[in-house]
Write an enzyme that holds these catalytic residues in place. Structure first.
Site, PDB file in Angstrom:
ATOM      1  N   LYS A  25      30.753  16.738  67.987  1.00 39.66           N
ATOM      2  CA  LYS A  25      29.411  16.354  68.434  1.00 39.66           C
ATOM      3  C   LYS A  25      29.318  16.322  69.961  1.00 39.66           C
ATOM      4  O   LYS A  25      28.366  16.838  70.539  1.00 39.66           O
ATOM      5  CB  LYS A  25      29.107  14.972  67.832  1.00 39.66           C
ATOM      6  CG  LYS A  25      27.780  14.365  68.183  1.00 39.66           C
ATOM      7  CD  LYS A  25      27.367  13.386  67.107  1.00 39.66           C
ATOM      8  CE  LYS A  25      27.484  11.930  67.465  1.00 39.66           C
ATOM      9  NZ  LYS A  25      26.773  11.474  68.633  1.00 39.66           N
ATOM     10  N   SER A  26      30.323  15.731  70.609  1.00 33.89           N
ATOM     11  CA  SER A  26      30.265  15.631  72.076  1.00 33.89           C
ATOM     12  C   SER A  26      30.244  17.012  72.720  1.00 33.89           C
ATOM     13  O   SER A  26      29.498  17.266  73.673  1.00 33.89           O
ATOM     14  CB  SER A  26      31.493  14.880  72.596  1.00 33.89           C
ATOM     15  OG  SER A  26      31.460  13.547  72.178  1.00 33.89           O
ATOM     16  N   GLY A  96      21.667   8.884  71.858  1.00 27.02           N
ATOM     17  CA  GLY A  96      21.874   8.397  73.223  1.00 27.02           C
ATOM     18  C   GLY A  96      22.467   9.483  74.100  1.00 27.02           C
ATOM     19  O   GLY A  96      22.148   9.596  75.286  1.00 27.02           O
ATOM     20  N   ARG A 124      18.248   0.918  73.438  1.00 20.69           N
ATOM     21  CA  ARG A 124      19.544   1.113  74.119  1.00 20.69           C
ATOM     22  C   ARG A 124      19.415   1.193  75.645  1.00 20.69           C
ATOM     23  O   ARG A 124      18.424   1.683  76.166  1.00 20.69           O
ATOM     24  CB  ARG A 124      20.240   2.343  73.534  1.00 20.69           C
ATOM     25  CG  ARG A 124      20.550   2.103  72.057  1.00 20.69           C
ATOM     26  CD  ARG A 124      21.330   3.207  71.439  1.00 20.69           C
ATOM     27  NE  ARG A 124      22.632   3.352  72.044  1.00 20.69           N
ATOM     28  CZ  ARG A 124      23.437   4.372  71.800  1.00 20.69           C
ATOM     29  NH1 ARG A 124      23.065   5.322  70.966  1.00 20.69           N
ATOM     30  NH2 ARG A 124      24.615   4.450  72.380  1.00 20.69           N
ATOM     31  N   SER A 167      31.647   5.232  80.814  1.00 22.09           N
ATOM     32  CA  SER A 167      30.824   5.967  79.842  1.00 22.09           C
ATOM     33  C   SER A 167      30.855   7.458  80.143  1.00 22.09           C
ATOM     34  O   SER A 167      30.468   7.904  81.223  1.00 22.09           O
ATOM     35  CB  SER A 167      29.376   5.462  79.882  1.00 22.09           C
ATOM     36  OG  SER A 167      28.521   6.435  79.313  1.00 22.09           O
ATOM     37  N   GLN A 169      29.047   9.637  78.725  1.00 25.01           N
ATOM     38  CA  GLN A 169      27.673  10.170  78.766  1.00 25.01           C
ATOM     39  C   GLN A 169      27.127  10.079  80.183  1.00 25.01           C
ATOM     40  O   GLN A 169      26.504  11.013  80.684  1.00 25.01           O
ATOM     41  CB  GLN A 169      26.778   9.374  77.818  1.00 25.01           C
ATOM     42  CG  GLN A 169      27.156   9.543  76.359  1.00 25.01           C
ATOM     43  CD  GLN A 169      26.386   8.633  75.433  1.00 25.01           C
ATOM     44  OE1 GLN A 169      25.662   7.744  75.889  1.00 25.01           O
ATOM     45  NE2 GLN A 169      26.544   8.826  74.139  1.00 25.01           N
ATOM     46  N   ASP A 319      34.418   5.274  69.386  1.00 20.74           N
ATOM     47  CA  ASP A 319      33.722   5.717  68.167  1.00 20.74           C
ATOM     48  C   ASP A 319      34.562   5.525  66.902  1.00 20.74           C
ATOM     49  O   ASP A 319      34.042   5.650  65.791  1.00 20.74           O
ATOM     50  CB  ASP A 319      33.322   7.193  68.297  1.00 20.74           C
ATOM     51  CG  ASP A 319      32.218   7.380  69.330  1.00 20.74           C
ATOM     52  OD1 ASP A 319      31.522   6.397  69.652  1.00 20.74           O
ATOM     53  OD2 ASP A 319      32.062   8.514  69.823  1.00 20.74           O
ATOM     54  N   LYS A 346      25.615   0.163  70.841  1.00 23.97           N
ATOM     55  CA  LYS A 346      25.651   1.511  70.241  1.00 23.97           C
ATOM     56  C   LYS A 346      24.429   1.651  69.314  1.00 23.97           C
ATOM     57  O   LYS A 346      23.473   0.912  69.451  1.00 23.97           O
ATOM     58  CB  LYS A 346      26.968   1.719  69.494  1.00 23.97           C
ATOM     59  CG  LYS A 346      28.172   1.776  70.424  1.00 23.97           C
ATOM     60  CD  LYS A 346      28.165   3.075  71.222  1.00 23.97           C
ATOM     61  CE  LYS A 346      29.337   3.143  72.178  1.00 23.97           C
ATOM     62  NZ  LYS A 346      29.223   4.280  73.090  1.00 23.97           N
ATOM     63  N   ARG A 392      28.021   5.598  61.833  1.00 22.53           N
ATOM     64  CA  ARG A 392      29.442   5.263  61.776  1.00 22.53           C
ATOM     65  C   ARG A 392      29.700   4.019  60.913  1.00 22.53           C
ATOM     66  O   ARG A 392      30.779   3.866  60.349  1.00 22.53           O
ATOM     67  CB  ARG A 392      30.029   5.106  63.177  1.00 22.53           C
ATOM     68  CG  ARG A 392      29.940   6.411  63.966  1.00 22.53           C
ATOM     69  CD  ARG A 392      30.922   6.517  65.098  1.00 22.53           C
ATOM     70  NE  ARG A 392      30.487   7.538  66.044  1.00 22.53           N
ATOM     71  CZ  ARG A 392      30.708   8.852  65.911  1.00 22.53           C
ATOM     72  NH1 ARG A 392      31.372   9.310  64.872  1.00 22.53           N
ATOM     73  NH2 ARG A 392      30.263   9.698  66.811  1.00 22.53           N
TER      74      ARG A 392
END
Ligand code: S3P
Length: 433
Positions: A25-26, A96, A124, A167, A169, A319, A346, A392
């Site tokens: 996914k990342s 996110g 978030r 982070s 992201q 995660d 999250k 998750r």
């Protein structure tokens, strides 16, 4: 999102077979964004099947990028660094990653964009990207640091930024913004987080410099670099594989093969922890594709010892903590998680969700501000649980249910589709009863 659904998970004897995971996914998010702002076509094979990565592709289309899906391949026509003004808000859904990383690209465009998300995403924190992007010259309006975001695009200038929160992201957001900025952007992270942004930028032809700094790393990128499209096969998602690895770990008789799995060292801490806990894992066919390590895993069950996850490990396993917590009561000594406050912001408050569901299954749990302490050697019973709308949590408790006494019902199981739509059928196919 699919309409609300529920699943029943029955106890199992072992996990056996082979499972090939959809693309990470990342990496999928980053490849979709970078192929859109690259020059020339890109071909992305084994792109993530999750709804989150579809949200990223949807936003890229709204920004004028053409792409087509042919089975599990996405063919993208790059536009170069200039995107098209969207005619409606960019819908990031539950993702996110989409909102935070894409904000670094739209902040540098010649038009204004609005970024929206679902109810969970709207709660978030976005201040972590708003503050540094504002320091680069962006103008961003939000609801008290939360979505929706209104970003008036414009010229950005490079910054030297020490991230207060670890982070990946945020790091990727700022590297993407740095690509458009005047001068050299320097970002320092307090703890080492996944480096897919750095690796992907290099794969698309950018030059950047990264080195370790304390427990984290420092990355530098010069603005004005142009990207070129790539042909890539995306390695299987390690965070999705985590559910099967932990399920296999519950039974001494398990035997599982996972081909084509992402082995990036900034993501693979789970494998070390599971091996320390007693799972036997061997890796073959290691290779590097566009800077990402990929390999095949052979896994055999054994006795499961306990673990403590703290400091840099909590960031590296962020995660995977939900599923580690879900198997914790079945380990010999239990699992303690510290320094993981990020889990509270999250897709759900994951610390509260884990504690609630474990208790509903009859487990003893100590919930703390920044983690949990879950004693080992416990017997759990099947229960009626909720996913809290969090993929998750839904998948983690399907794993916990495999060793409980009696059946477990998981409400809101459709949320698994955020990262892994085929999760429940794949789990069922591997389960021996
Ligand atoms: C991600 C980074 C992590 C992780 C998320 C994906 C990424 O979030 O929880 O699922 O792809 O960079 P943070 O960067 O907010 O820790």
């Amino acid at each position: 999102m699919n309409s609300p659904s529920q699943v029943i998970v029955r106890p199992a004897r072992s996990l056996r077979g082979s499972v090939r995971l959809p693309g990470d996914k990342s990496i999928s998010h980053r490849y979709a964004m970078l192929s859109g702002i690259a020059e020339g076509p890109s071909r992305l094979e084994n792109y993530s099947t999750g709804a989150d990565c579809a949200s990223t592709l949807g936003c890229m289309r709204s920004l004028g990028v053409t792409w087509e899906r042919k089975d599990n391949v996405i063919e993208v026509e790059g536009r170069g660094l200039s995107l098209k003004s969207p005619t409606s808000p960019l819908d990031c859904g539950n993702s996110g990653s989409t909102m935070r990383m894409l904000s670094g690209i739209v902040a540098a465009q010649k038009f204004a964009s609005q970024m929206i998300g679902d109810e969970s995403l709207s709660r978030r924190p976005m201040q972590r990207v708003i503050a540094p992007l504002t320091a680069m010259g962006a103008q961003i309006a939000s609801q008290d640091g939360k979505p929706p975001l209104r970003i008036a695009g414009g010229v950005l200038k490079a910054i030297d930024y020490k991230m207060p929160v670890a982070s990946a992201q945020v790091k990727s957001c700022l590297l993407f913004a740095g690509l458009f900025a005047e001068g050299e952007t320097r970002i320092e992270e307090p703890l080492r987080t996944r480096d897919h942004g750095e690796v992907a930028l290099r794969a698309f032809g950018a030059q950047l410099d990264s080195k370790s700094a304390g427990q984290g790393s420092a990355v530098r990128i010069r603005g004005g670099q142009r990207l070129r499209g790539i042909e890539a096969s995306i390695p299987g998602d390690l965070s999705s594989a985590a559910f099967f690895l932990c399920a296999a770990a519950l039974f001494p008789d398990s035997q599982l093969t996972v081909p084509n799995l992402l082995m990036n060292p900034t993501r693979a801490r789970l494998l070390d922890i599971l091996m320390q806990m007693g799972l036997r894992i061997s890796v073959t066919q290691l290779e590097e594709i566009h800077g990402e390590m990929v390999g095949s895993l052979q896994v055999e069950g054994g006795k499961l010892k306990g673990a403590t996850i703290a400091g840099g490990d909590s960031a590296a396993l962020i995660d995977e903590i939900p599923v580690l917590a879900a198997i914790a009561p079945y380990t010999e000594q239990g699992i303690e998680v510290r320094d993981a406050k990020e889990l509270r912001v999250k897709e759900s408050d994951r610390i509260a969700a884990m504690a609630k569901n474990l208790r509903l299954m009859g487990a003893q749990v100590e919930e703390r501000d920044d983690g949990l302490k879950i004693p080992g050697a416990q017997t759990l019973r099947g229960a009626e649980l909720d996913s809290f709308g969090d993929h998750r949590i839904a998948m983690a408790f399907a794993v916990a249910a495999l060793r409980a006494q009696g059946e477990t019902l998981i409400r809101g199981s459709e949320s698994a589709a955020i990262s892994y739509p085929a999760f429940f059928s794949t789990l069922e196919g591997l389960t021996e009863r």
